[in-house]
Design a protein around this motif. Structure first.
Motif, PDB file in Angstrom:
ATOM      1  N   ALA A  72       0.835  -1.203   0.000  1.00 14.19           N
ATOM      2  CA  ALA A  72       0.000   0.000   0.000  1.00 14.19           C
ATOM      3  C   ALA A  72       0.870   1.254   0.000  1.00 14.19           C
ATOM      4  O   ALA A  72       1.952   1.272   0.603  1.00 14.19           O
ATOM      5  CB  ALA A  72      -0.924   0.008   1.220  1.00 14.19           C
ATOM      6  N   PRO A  73       0.417   2.315  -0.661  1.00 11.06           N
ATOM      7  CA  PRO A  73       1.183   3.558  -0.686  1.00 11.06           C
ATOM      8  C   PRO A  73       1.007   4.344   0.602  1.00 11.06           C
ATOM      9  O   PRO A  73       0.184   3.996   1.464  1.00 11.06           O
ATOM     10  CB  PRO A  73       0.558   4.314  -1.866  1.00 11.06           C
ATOM     11  CG  PRO A  73      -0.880   3.861  -1.846  1.00 11.06           C
ATOM     12  CD  PRO A  73      -0.834   2.413  -1.438  1.00 11.06           C
ATOM     13  N   LEU A  74       1.765   5.395   0.750  1.00 14.06           N
ATOM     14  CA  LEU A  74       1.540   6.351   1.831  1.00 14.06           C
ATOM     15  C   LEU A  74       0.218   7.054   1.579  1.00 14.06           C
ATOM     16  O   LEU A  74      -0.043   7.537   0.477  1.00 14.06           O
ATOM     17  CB  LEU A  74       2.676   7.378   1.858  1.00 14.06           C
ATOM     18  CG  LEU A  74       2.511   8.543   2.849  1.00 14.06           C
ATOM     19  CD1 LEU A  74       2.574   8.041   4.291  1.00 14.06           C
ATOM     20  CD2 LEU A  74       3.571   9.608   2.600  1.00 14.06           C
ATOM     21  N   ILE A  75      -0.631   7.107   2.605  1.00 14.20           N
ATOM     22  CA  ILE A  75      -1.952   7.723   2.474  1.00 14.20           C
ATOM     23  C   ILE A  75      -2.118   8.796   3.542  1.00 14.20           C
ATOM     24  O   ILE A  75      -1.944   8.528   4.735  1.00 14.20           O
ATOM     25  CB  ILE A  75      -3.070   6.672   2.609  1.00 14.20           C
ATOM     26  CG1 ILE A  75      -2.952   5.625   1.493  1.00 14.20           C
ATOM     27  CG2 ILE A  75      -4.439   7.341   2.560  1.00 14.20           C
ATOM     28  CD1 ILE A  75      -3.953   4.494   1.603  1.00 14.20           C
ATOM     29  N   ILE A  76      -2.460  10.011   3.101  1.00 14.52           N
ATOM     30  CA  ILE A  76      -2.775  11.109   4.008  1.00 14.52           C
ATOM     31  C   ILE A  76      -4.276  11.121   4.248  1.00 14.52           C
ATOM     32  O   ILE A  76      -5.056  11.144   3.293  1.00 14.52           O
ATOM     33  CB  ILE A  76      -2.317  12.460   3.419  1.00 14.52           C
ATOM     34  CG1 ILE A  76      -0.806  12.449   3.147  1.00 14.52           C
ATOM     35  CG2 ILE A  76      -2.688  13.599   4.355  1.00 14.52           C
ATOM     36  CD1 ILE A  76       0.055  12.215   4.360  1.00 14.52           C
ATOM     37  N   PRO A  77      -4.735  11.089   5.507  1.00 14.24           N
ATOM     38  CA  PRO A  77      -6.172  10.983   5.777  1.00 14.24           C
ATOM     39  C   PRO A  77      -6.958  12.210   5.306  1.00 14.24           C
ATOM     40  O   PRO A  77      -6.407  13.288   5.091  1.00 14.24           O
ATOM     41  CB  PRO A  77      -6.229  10.864   7.313  1.00 14.24           C
ATOM     42  CG  PRO A  77      -4.861  10.496   7.738  1.00 14.24           C
ATOM     43  CD  PRO A  77      -3.928  11.068   6.742  1.00 14.24           C
ATOM     44  N   GLU A  78      -8.262  12.036   5.175  1.00 11.69           N
ATOM     45  CA  GLU A  78      -9.152  13.132   4.814  1.00 11.69           C
ATOM     46  C   GLU A  78      -9.031  14.291   5.815  1.00 11.69           C
ATOM     47  O   GLU A  78      -8.931  14.078   7.031  1.00 11.69           O
ATOM     48  CB  GLU A  78     -10.605  12.660   4.786  1.00 11.69           C
ATOM     49  CG  GLU A  78     -10.936  11.734   3.638  1.00 11.69           C
ATOM     50  CD  GLU A  78     -12.422  11.427   3.563  1.00 11.69           C
ATOM     51  OE1 GLU A  78     -13.202  12.072   4.308  1.00 11.69           O
ATOM     52  OE2 GLU A  78     -12.818  10.554   2.766  1.00 11.69           O
ATOM     53  N   ASN A  79      -9.026  15.516   5.284  1.00 10.82           N
ATOM     54  CA  ASN A  79      -9.064  16.758   6.058  1.00 10.82           C
ATOM     55  C   ASN A  79      -7.841  16.992   6.939  1.00 10.82           C
ATOM     56  O   ASN A  79      -7.827  17.907   7.766  1.00 10.82           O
ATOM     57  CB  ASN A  79     -10.337  16.817   6.928  1.00 10.82           C
ATOM     58  CG  ASN A  79     -11.597  16.829   6.095  1.00 10.82           C
ATOM     59  OD1 ASN A  79     -11.675  17.534   5.091  1.00 10.82           O
ATOM     60  ND2 ASN A  79     -12.580  16.039   6.496  1.00 10.82           N
ATOM     61  N   ALA A  80      -6.804  16.175   6.772  1.00 10.00           N
ATOM     62  CA  ALA A  80      -5.583  16.377   7.562  1.00 10.00           C
ATOM     63  C   ALA A  80      -4.884  17.662   7.122  1.00 10.00           C
ATOM     64  O   ALA A  80      -4.836  17.988   5.936  1.00 10.00           O
ATOM     65  CB  ALA A  80      -4.653  15.186   7.404  1.00 10.00           C
ATOM     66  N   VAL A  81      -4.326  18.378   8.072  1.00  6.52           N
ATOM     67  CA  VAL A  81      -3.512  19.563   7.799  1.00  6.52           C
ATOM     68  C   VAL A  81      -2.064  19.188   8.099  1.00  6.52           C
ATOM     69  O   VAL A  81      -1.705  18.901   9.244  1.00  6.52           O
ATOM     70  CB  VAL A  81      -3.959  20.764   8.651  1.00  6.52           C
ATOM     71  CG1 VAL A  81      -3.061  21.978   8.374  1.00  6.52           C
ATOM     72  CG2 VAL A  81      -5.414  21.109   8.347  1.00  6.52           C
ATOM     73  N   VAL A  82      -1.234  19.144   7.058  1.00  9.00           N
ATOM     74  CA  VAL A  82       0.123  18.625   7.149  1.00  9.00           C
ATOM     75  C   VAL A  82       1.123  19.763   6.961  1.00  9.00           C
ATOM     76  O   VAL A  82       0.986  20.573   6.043  1.00  9.00           O
ATOM     77  CB  VAL A  82       0.382  17.549   6.075  1.00  9.00           C
ATOM     78  CG1 VAL A  82       1.708  16.837   6.335  1.00  9.00           C
ATOM     79  CG2 VAL A  82      -0.764  16.547   6.023  1.00  9.00           C
ATOM     80  N   VAL A  83       2.129  19.825   7.828  1.00  2.00           N
ATOM     81  CA  VAL A  83       3.176  20.835   7.717  1.00  2.00           C
ATOM     82  C   VAL A  83       4.540  20.147   7.798  1.00  2.00           C
ATOM     83  O   VAL A  83       4.645  19.024   8.290  1.00  2.00           O
ATOM     84  CB  VAL A  83       3.070  21.898   8.834  1.00  2.00           C
ATOM     85  CG1 VAL A  83       1.724  22.620   8.770  1.00  2.00           C
ATOM     86  CG2 VAL A  83       3.279  21.270  10.210  1.00  2.00           C
ATOM     87  N   PRO A  84       5.597  20.792   7.303  1.00  3.22           N
ATOM     88  CA  PRO A  84       6.936  20.211   7.451  1.00  3.22           C
ATOM     89  C   PRO A  84       7.352  20.169   8.919  1.00  3.22           C
ATOM     90  O   PRO A  84       7.084  21.105   9.683  1.00  3.22           O
ATOM     91  CB  PRO A  84       7.834  21.170   6.663  1.00  3.22           C
ATOM     92  CG  PRO A  84       6.916  21.951   5.784  1.00  3.22           C
ATOM     93  CD  PRO A  84       5.621  22.049   6.535  1.00  3.22           C
ATOM     94  N   GLY A  85       7.996  19.102   9.326  1.00  7.52           N
ATOM     95  CA  GLY A  85       8.485  18.965  10.692  1.00  7.52           C
ATOM     96  C   GLY A  85       9.810  18.236  10.716  1.00  7.52           C
ATOM     97  O   GLY A  85      10.445  18.026   9.681  1.00  7.52           O
ATOM     98  N   SER A  86      10.228  17.816  11.902  1.00  6.55           N
ATOM     99  CA  SER A  86      11.477  17.064  12.028  1.00  6.55           C
ATOM    100  C   SER A  86      11.368  16.114  13.210  1.00  6.55           C
ATOM    101  O   SER A  86      10.545  16.303  14.108  1.00  6.55           O
ATOM    102  CB  SER A  86      12.666  18.012  12.222  1.00  6.55           C
ATOM    103  OG  SER A  86      12.518  18.756  13.420  1.00  6.55           O
ATOM    104  N   ARG A  87      12.195  15.079  13.184  1.00  4.21           N
ATOM    105  CA  ARG A  87      12.259  14.135  14.306  1.00  4.21           C
ATOM    106  C   ARG A  87      13.721  13.933  14.675  1.00  4.21           C
ATOM    107  O   ARG A  87      14.597  13.822  13.804  1.00  4.21           O
ATOM    108  CB  ARG A  87      11.599  12.795  13.949  1.00  4.21           C
ATOM    109  CG  ARG A  87      12.121  12.145  12.691  1.00  4.21           C
ATOM    110  CD  ARG A  87      11.202  11.031  12.216  1.00  4.21           C
ATOM    111  NE  ARG A  87      11.643  10.465  10.945  1.00  4.21           N
ATOM    112  CZ  ARG A  87      12.224   9.292  10.802  1.00  4.21           C
ATOM    113  NH1 ARG A  87      12.474   8.538  11.874  1.00  4.21           N
ATOM    114  NH2 ARG A  87      12.576   8.842   9.619  1.00  4.21           N
TER     115      ARG A  87
END
Length: 278
Positions: A225-240
């Motif tokens: 399965a591919p990477l899937i971003i959920p519905e209505n998610a707000v995604v920003v750049p981050g770091s770990r």
């Protein structure tokens, strides 16, 4: 379409074609290309809630490259050399598509729906499907076979990766009402579900883990399965943070996208401002 599909699959499997068969193959390919341009066939489509790849459509595109011969085109100060099987698309007012002057190009074999706006310079490659009301902003790329939904905003310099081979590989899929921020990159079959918002600079690939701090989950691609971003998610750049070895001693961290919230009235209000551009 079943007859056309069988013909494309047969011709693709033949490899290098003798002259007489190549003439027949070009006729079949022209029929296929028209169906692709009209949106009657597409590289992937949603069935029972899941996206399925139509491998034969990719085979048809690859057949076109195999059959094509280089030819010159263009006018004025612009000249191009490309396969004669994939000329640039031309539009009229009847198409109800805005292609603003300034160096954009859309290949034949793309479906571009009424109400789409193309700001210069931008490029849409063969096999892509761009649905109604979508805005493709300046310096944006829609790669081969990418599937773009309704009312999507691809902001300036957004890069939607393409894929032709292997033929069973899933293309990048952006569902309806998604906002893709400037300088985003979405590659390797990643899927962004309806209503999601990708902040400027977000990069999504098969090897990118996405950390959801709202639902306390980590999303990753798997072998199946591919990477899937959920519905209505707000995604920003981050770091770990890297917690082991010299990297930890040096205080290094790695890029990762982070889901910081899910779409709310405030987010919706800012997105509705895009309607003024239309």
């Amino acid at each position: 379409m079943d007859i056309l599909r069988a013909e494309i699959e047969y011709l693709y499997a033949q490899g290098t074609l003798p002259t007489q068969m190549a003439v027949h193959a070009r006729h079949a390919f022209r029929e296929f290309l028209e169906a692709l341009t009209l949106g009657q066939v597409r590289a992937a489509e949603k069935q029972d809630g899941q996206w399925r790849v139509n491998a034969w459509v990719k085979q048809g595109i690859l057949l076109g490259f195999r059959l094509g011969e280089l030819e010159e085109s263009g006018s004025g100060g612009l000249s191009f050399v490309d396969k004669d099987t994939f000329p640039a698309r031309h539009f009229s007012i009847a198409d109800r598509i805005r292609v603003v002057p300034g160096g954009s190009s859309i290949r034949s074999g793309t479906y571009v729906a009424p109400g789409v706006i193309c700001m210069p310079p931008m490029y849409i490659n063969v096999g892509a499907f761009v649905d109604e009301g979508t805005l493709v902003d300046s310096h944006a790329l829609v790669g081969s076979c990418a599937q773009i939904g309704k009312r999507v905003h691809l902001s300036a310099a957004a890069q939607i990766g393409g894929v032709l081979e292997p033929v069973n590989a899933s293309p990048v899929i952006i569902e309806d009402d998604v906002l893709v921020g400037g300088n985003c990159g979405i590659y390797e079959g990643a899927q962004v579900r309806s209503g999601a918002v990708l902040g400027s600079g977000v990069i999504l690939t098969r090897s990118t883990p996405v950390y959801d701090i709202v639902r306390e989950q980590v999303y990753r691609a798997t072998a199946d399965a591919p990477l899937i971003i959920p519905e209505n998610a707000v995604v920003v750049p981050g770091s770990r943070a890297i917690t082991k070895g010299k990297a930890a001693e040096w205080g290094l961290s790695l890029y990762t996208p982070v889901i910081v919230k899910y779409r709310d009235e405030k987010t919706q209000g800012s997105i509705e401002l895009e309607d003024l551009l239309r």
